[in-house]
Motif scaffolding. Structure first.
Motif, PDB file in Angstrom:
ATOM      1  N   ASP A   9      -0.583  31.902 -21.701  1.00  0.00           N
ATOM      2  CA  ASP A   9      -0.639  31.455 -20.836  1.00  0.00           C
ATOM      3  C   ASP A   9      -0.337  29.743 -20.798  1.00  0.00           C
ATOM      4  OD1 ASP A   9      -1.382  32.581 -18.550  1.00  0.00           O
ATOM      5  OD2 ASP A   9      -3.692  31.880 -18.464  1.00  0.00           O
ATOM      6  N   PHE A  10       0.144  29.351 -22.197  1.00  0.00           N
ATOM      7  CA  PHE A  10       0.251  28.372 -22.526  1.00  0.00           C
ATOM      8  C   PHE A  10       1.482  28.414 -24.136  1.00  0.00           C
ATOM      9  CE2 PHE A  10      -4.278  28.286 -22.473  1.00  0.00           C
ATOM     10  CZ  PHE A  10      -4.213  27.052 -21.538  1.00  0.00           C
ATOM     11  N   PRO A  11       2.857  28.402 -22.998  1.00  0.00           N
ATOM     12  CA  PRO A  11       3.759  29.520 -24.213  1.00  0.00           C
ATOM     13  C   PRO A  11       4.095  27.869 -25.395  1.00  0.00           C
ATOM     14  CG  PRO A  11       4.449  29.072 -21.279  1.00  0.00           C
ATOM     15  CD  PRO A  11       3.030  28.141 -21.691  1.00  0.00           C
ATOM     16  N   LEU A  12       3.434  26.791 -25.276  1.00  0.00           N
ATOM     17  CA  LEU A  12       4.232  25.913 -26.625  1.00  0.00           C
ATOM     18  C   LEU A  12       3.642  27.486 -27.442  1.00  0.00           C
ATOM     19  CD1 LEU A  12       5.594  22.878 -27.481  1.00  0.00           C
ATOM     20  CD2 LEU A  12       3.724  21.866 -26.369  1.00  0.00           C
ATOM     21  N   LEU A  13       2.351  27.797 -27.049  1.00  0.00           N
ATOM     22  CA  LEU A  13       1.154  28.236 -28.440  1.00  0.00           C
ATOM     23  C   LEU A  13       2.340  29.003 -29.328  1.00  0.00           C
ATOM     24  CD1 LEU A  13      -1.855  29.009 -27.463  1.00  0.00           C
ATOM     25  CD2 LEU A  13      -0.856  26.400 -28.585  1.00  0.00           C
ATOM     26  N   ALA A  14       3.802  29.810 -28.303  1.00  0.00           N
ATOM     27  CA  ALA A  14       3.919  31.202 -29.157  1.00  0.00           C
ATOM     28  C   ALA A  14       5.254  30.061 -30.230  1.00  0.00           C
ATOM     29  CB  ALA A  14       5.409  31.532 -28.373  1.00  0.00           C
ATOM     30  N   GLU A  15       5.785  28.893 -29.841  1.00  0.00           N
ATOM     31  CA  GLU A  15       6.137  28.118 -31.131  1.00  0.00           C
ATOM     32  C   GLU A  15       5.159  27.140 -32.075  1.00  0.00           C
ATOM     33  OE1 GLU A  15       8.723  25.524 -28.465  1.00  0.00           O
ATOM     34  OE2 GLU A  15       8.875  27.066 -26.778  1.00  0.00           O
ATOM     35  N   VAL A  16       4.360  26.492 -32.006  1.00  0.00           N
ATOM     36  CA  VAL A  16       4.120  25.793 -33.131  1.00  0.00           C
ATOM     37  C   VAL A  16       2.664  26.399 -33.164  1.00  0.00           C
ATOM     38  CG1 VAL A  16       5.008  23.459 -32.160  1.00  0.00           C
ATOM     39  CG2 VAL A  16       3.103  23.848 -30.884  1.00  0.00           C
ATOM     40  N   CYS A  17       1.843  25.640 -34.008  1.00  0.00           N
ATOM     41  CA  CYS A  17       0.235  25.915 -34.039  1.00  0.00           C
ATOM     42  C   CYS A  17      -0.105  24.683 -33.886  1.00  0.00           C
ATOM     43  CB  CYS A  17      -0.226  25.705 -35.368  1.00  0.00           C
ATOM     44  SG  CYS A  17      -2.089  26.797 -36.036  1.00  0.00           S
ATOM     45  N   THR A  24      -4.839  15.388 -27.146  1.00  0.00           N
ATOM     46  CA  THR A  24      -4.371  15.895 -25.426  1.00  0.00           C
ATOM     47  C   THR A  24      -4.475  17.499 -25.474  1.00  0.00           C
ATOM     48  OG1 THR A  24      -3.407  15.140 -23.794  1.00  0.00           O
ATOM     49  CG2 THR A  24      -2.210  15.975 -25.824  1.00  0.00           C
ATOM     50  N   SER A  25      -5.225  18.118 -24.705  1.00  0.00           N
ATOM     51  CA  SER A  25      -4.897  19.567 -24.723  1.00  0.00           C
ATOM     52  C   SER A  25      -3.690  20.246 -23.841  1.00  0.00           C
ATOM     53  CB  SER A  25      -5.645  20.426 -23.421  1.00  0.00           C
ATOM     54  OG  SER A  25      -5.459  19.681 -22.415  1.00  0.00           O
ATOM     55  N   LEU A  26      -3.463  21.295 -24.006  1.00  0.00           N
ATOM     56  CA  LEU A  26      -1.852  21.692 -23.722  1.00  0.00           C
ATOM     57  C   LEU A  26      -2.442  22.005 -21.786  1.00  0.00           C
ATOM     58  CD1 LEU A  26      -0.605  24.203 -26.447  1.00  0.00           C
ATOM     59  CD2 LEU A  26      -0.162  21.992 -25.890  1.00  0.00           C
ATOM     60  N   SER A  27      -1.480  22.600 -21.257  1.00  0.00           N
ATOM     61  CA  SER A  27      -2.122  22.872 -19.686  1.00  0.00           C
ATOM     62  C   SER A  27      -1.483  24.339 -19.860  1.00  0.00           C
ATOM     63  CB  SER A  27      -0.983  21.380 -18.785  1.00  0.00           C
ATOM     64  OG  SER A  27      -1.696  20.567 -18.358  1.00  0.00           O
ATOM     65  N   PRO A  28      -2.103  24.906 -18.820  1.00  0.00           N
ATOM     66  CA  PRO A  28      -1.363  26.346 -19.130  1.00  0.00           C
ATOM     67  C   PRO A  28      -0.521  26.689 -17.223  1.00  0.00           C
ATOM     68  CG  PRO A  28      -3.680  26.030 -18.141  1.00  0.00           C
ATOM     69  CD  PRO A  28      -3.576  25.027 -18.613  1.00  0.00           C
ATOM     70  N   GLU A  29       0.060  27.468 -17.691  1.00  0.00           N
ATOM     71  CA  GLU A  29       0.979  27.580 -16.424  1.00  0.00           C
ATOM     72  C   GLU A  29       0.736  27.315 -14.624  1.00  0.00           C
ATOM     73  OE1 GLU A  29       4.987  28.513 -16.469  1.00  0.00           O
ATOM     74  OE2 GLU A  29       3.984  28.311 -18.260  1.00  0.00           O
ATOM     75  N   PRO A  30      -0.450  28.036 -14.724  1.00  0.00           N
ATOM     76  CA  PRO A  30      -1.268  27.732 -13.349  1.00  0.00           C
ATOM     77  C   PRO A  30      -1.130  25.938 -13.017  1.00  0.00           C
ATOM     78  CG  PRO A  30      -2.779  29.682 -14.397  1.00  0.00           C
ATOM     79  CD  PRO A  30      -1.908  28.526 -15.583  1.00  0.00           C
ATOM     80  N   VAL A  31      -1.326  25.487 -13.664  1.00  0.00           N
ATOM     81  CA  VAL A  31      -1.452  24.494 -13.821  1.00  0.00           C
ATOM     82  C   VAL A  31      -0.504  23.442 -13.357  1.00  0.00           C
ATOM     83  CG1 VAL A  31      -2.654  21.778 -14.741  1.00  0.00           C
ATOM     84  CG2 VAL A  31      -4.245  23.534 -14.899  1.00  0.00           C
ATOM     85  N   HIS A 213      -6.798  14.928 -18.836  1.00  0.00           N
ATOM     86  CA  HIS A 213      -6.066  15.725 -20.300  1.00  0.00           C
ATOM     87  C   HIS A 213      -6.047  16.042 -21.218  1.00  0.00           C
ATOM     88  CE1 HIS A 213      -5.483  12.340 -22.999  1.00  0.00           C
ATOM     89  NE2 HIS A 213      -6.625  11.512 -22.039  1.00  0.00           N
ATOM     90  N   LYS A 214      -7.424  16.205 -21.259  1.00  0.00           N
ATOM     91  CA  LYS A 214      -8.178  16.552 -22.871  1.00  0.00           C
ATOM     92  C   LYS A 214      -8.800  18.105 -21.948  1.00  0.00           C
ATOM     93  CE  LYS A 214      -9.300  12.137 -24.367  1.00  0.00           C
ATOM     94  NZ  LYS A 214      -8.350  12.154 -25.820  1.00  0.00           N
ATOM     95  N   MET A 215      -8.544  18.089 -20.928  1.00  0.00           N
ATOM     96  CA  MET A 215      -9.527  19.464 -20.232  1.00  0.00           C
ATOM     97  C   MET A 215      -8.472  20.678 -19.218  1.00  0.00           C
ATOM     98  SD  MET A 215     -11.917  18.085 -17.109  1.00  0.00           S
ATOM     99  CE  MET A 215     -12.473  18.897 -16.151  1.00  0.00           C
ATOM    100  N   LEU A 370      -9.589  22.157 -31.981  1.00  0.00           N
ATOM    101  CA  LEU A 370     -10.042  22.904 -31.236  1.00  0.00           C
ATOM    102  C   LEU A 370      -9.609  22.897 -29.291  1.00  0.00           C
ATOM    103  CD1 LEU A 370     -11.948  25.232 -33.497  1.00  0.00           C
ATOM    104  CD2 LEU A 370      -9.625  25.667 -33.531  1.00  0.00           C
ATOM    105  N   HIS A 371      -9.511  24.395 -29.130  1.00  0.00           N
ATOM    106  CA  HIS A 371      -9.294  23.743 -27.165  1.00  0.00           C
ATOM    107  C   HIS A 371      -9.747  26.369 -27.204  1.00  0.00           C
ATOM    108  CE1 HIS A 371     -10.378  22.733 -23.435  1.00  0.00           C
ATOM    109  NE2 HIS A 371     -10.134  21.488 -23.441  1.00  0.00           N
ATOM    110  N   VAL A 372      -9.896  26.464 -25.529  1.00  0.00           N
ATOM    111  CA  VAL A 372     -10.509  27.831 -25.779  1.00  0.00           C
ATOM    112  C   VAL A 372      -8.950  28.669 -25.646  1.00  0.00           C
ATOM    113  CG1 VAL A 372      -9.081  26.864 -23.357  1.00  0.00           C
ATOM    114  CG2 VAL A 372     -10.232  29.017 -23.722  1.00  0.00           C
ATOM    115  N   TYR A 373      -8.184  27.789 -25.348  1.00  0.00           N
ATOM    116  CA  TYR A 373      -6.561  28.627 -26.680  1.00  0.00           C
ATOM    117  C   TYR A 373      -6.373  28.425 -28.094  1.00  0.00           C
ATOM    118  CZ  TYR A 373      -5.237  24.562 -26.662  1.00  0.00           C
ATOM    119  OH  TYR A 373      -4.770  22.173 -25.808  1.00  0.00           O
TER     120      TYR A 373
END
Ligand code: PMP
Length: 393
Positions: A9-17, A24-31, A213-215, A370-373
């Motif tokens: 759900d977090f496409p950026l994770l395929a590119e970076v660690c 700030t957290s990343l936002s998942p696709e459903p958001v 933006h952090k959640m 860290l976060h949930v992803y």
């Protein structure tokens, strides 16, 4: 266990660690989809139109408030959407009608956003400010705070979790002391609400401020929850009134009183969807996932020669924010070297200059968060890369 599919759900994770979720957290696709859906299918202003699109937008925006309120165990209508935690805290500082001689008690662990608004009141309005220093390990005890509270204390403003050391503060106990003296309690939940179950009733606070933006929510979103809507609104105008004549106006009730003007509608709706997403996983699950990873990270970092890790050890007393330094290297040099390997961490004073000076770390620290992803592989990648960075120092 958090399923691996979550990462998809977090496409950026395929590119970076990505290990900078405390900033700030990343936002998942459903958001992202919820926000796009608003833009594409029912974009209209809220709270003031009778046409169909306006009705849908108003309902969805209201639903988002309802979801956010439920997320922190609050009643409907008690949450105000802001741009961020900073704005939420400022609404309280400017809205409480402080008088000269009133006292505010806070701590040296605070983010500048929970320090500057009170310093400004001290400078402009003659409010007395007490800043409680932490013990060397970062702890702030209720007794230490109590020793600064007197009968002139209007407010105790304290963070729930440090964005530098990661430690959780005993806010409930501190709140009890504050109440005994008739003082209000503001909790800066920027680093706690996104990562663990938080209930305003359990905290016993009067104000809770946090960042959407952090959640997993969009940037430009934050929340102020208040027990009683007694603050003077910072801005007034369209959308915040019941009635206006050329002589007078009556402010409306509920959150709208504090959200004059057109709000960040897509952002609010996105934040509501982020809450659904987190609740779909379960905050207890989010918390234990991050606890496991924090332990793995701290153990890995502590095993590297030349690396010093700050804050309490892994366990229930901390969140997944880990500060460290590497002997012989400026924190920015470390973050830069890691960035070259596509590992994103924060470096510097983390908007906590007084704390950094107190800790004898004027150049700051490197901070991995860290976060949930986040995954075990993210943590291992950081530890492995740091072995190289520290080894070459
Ligand atoms: N308080 C704490 C504890 C934080 O970590 C942050 C963000 N780093 C803030 C306040 C400010 O949050 P925002 O930038 O969303 O206003």
């Amino acid at each position: 266990m958090i399923p691996a599919e979550i990462r998809r759900d977090f496409p950026l994770l395929a590119e970076v660690c990505y290990l900078d979720s405390a900033a700030t957290s990343l936002s998942p696709e459903p958001v992202l989809q919820a926000m796009l859906e608003y833009e594409r299918h029912y974009r209209a202003n809220v709270g003031r139109g009778v046409h169909r699109l306006s009705q849908i937008a108003s309902q969805k925006y209201w639903d988002a408030h309802r979801k956010v309120a439920a997320f922190i165990g609050a009643a409907e209508g008690e949450t105000v959407f802001t741009r961020n935690t900073t704005e939420a805290i400022t609404l309280v500082a400017e809205g409480l009608r402080f008088r000269p001689g009133d006292r505010v008690v806070t701590t040296l662990l605070e983010h500048h956003s929970n320090l500057l608004p009170w310093m400004r009141l001290r400078d402009r309005k003659g409010v007395e400010l007490s800043i409680v220093p932490p013990a060397p390990d970062g702890t702030v005890t209720p007794d230490a705070v109590a020793s600064c509270i007197d009968d002139h204390t209007r407010l105790v403003a304290i963070t729930h979790a440090s964005n530098v050391l990661g430690n959780l503060l005993p806010v409930r106990e501190i709140g009890r002391v504050a109440r005994e003296h008739g003082a209000l309690l503001l909790v800066d939940g920027a680093q706690s609400v996104p990562h663990l179950p938080v209930s305003v009733a359990e905290l016993g606070c009067d104000f809770l401020c946090f960042s959407g933006h952090k959640m997993l929510g969009p940037t430009g979103t934050g929340v102020l929850w208040m027990r009683e809507p007694t603050l003077e609104p910072l801005i007034v105008g369209g959308g915040s009134i019941d009635r206006v004549t050329d002589e007078a106006y009556t402010l409306t009730g509920g959150y709208a009183r504090y959200e004059a003007g057109t709000p960040h509608i897509a952002g609010g709706i996105g934040l509501g969807r982020a809450v659904d997403y987190l609740q779909g996983i379960g905050m207890a699950e989010v918390r234990s996932h991050e606890e496991r990873l924090t332990r793995r990270m701290m153990e890995g970092l502590r095993g590297i020669a030349g690396v010093t890790v700050y804050g309490p050890g892994p366990g229930p007393g901390r969140i997944g924010v880990v500060s460290f330094t590497v002997e012989g290297l400026h924190p920015h040099e470390v973050a830069h070297a890691l960035s070259e390997q596509e590992i994103m961490v924060r470096s510097g004073h983390h908007c906590c200059m007084p704390l950094m000076n107190h800790l004898g770390l004027p150049e700051g620290t490197v901070r991995a968060s860290l976060h949930v992803y986040s995954s075990g592989e993210d943590v291992d990648r950081l530890v492995e890369a740091l072995q190289g960075v520290a080894g070459g120092a």
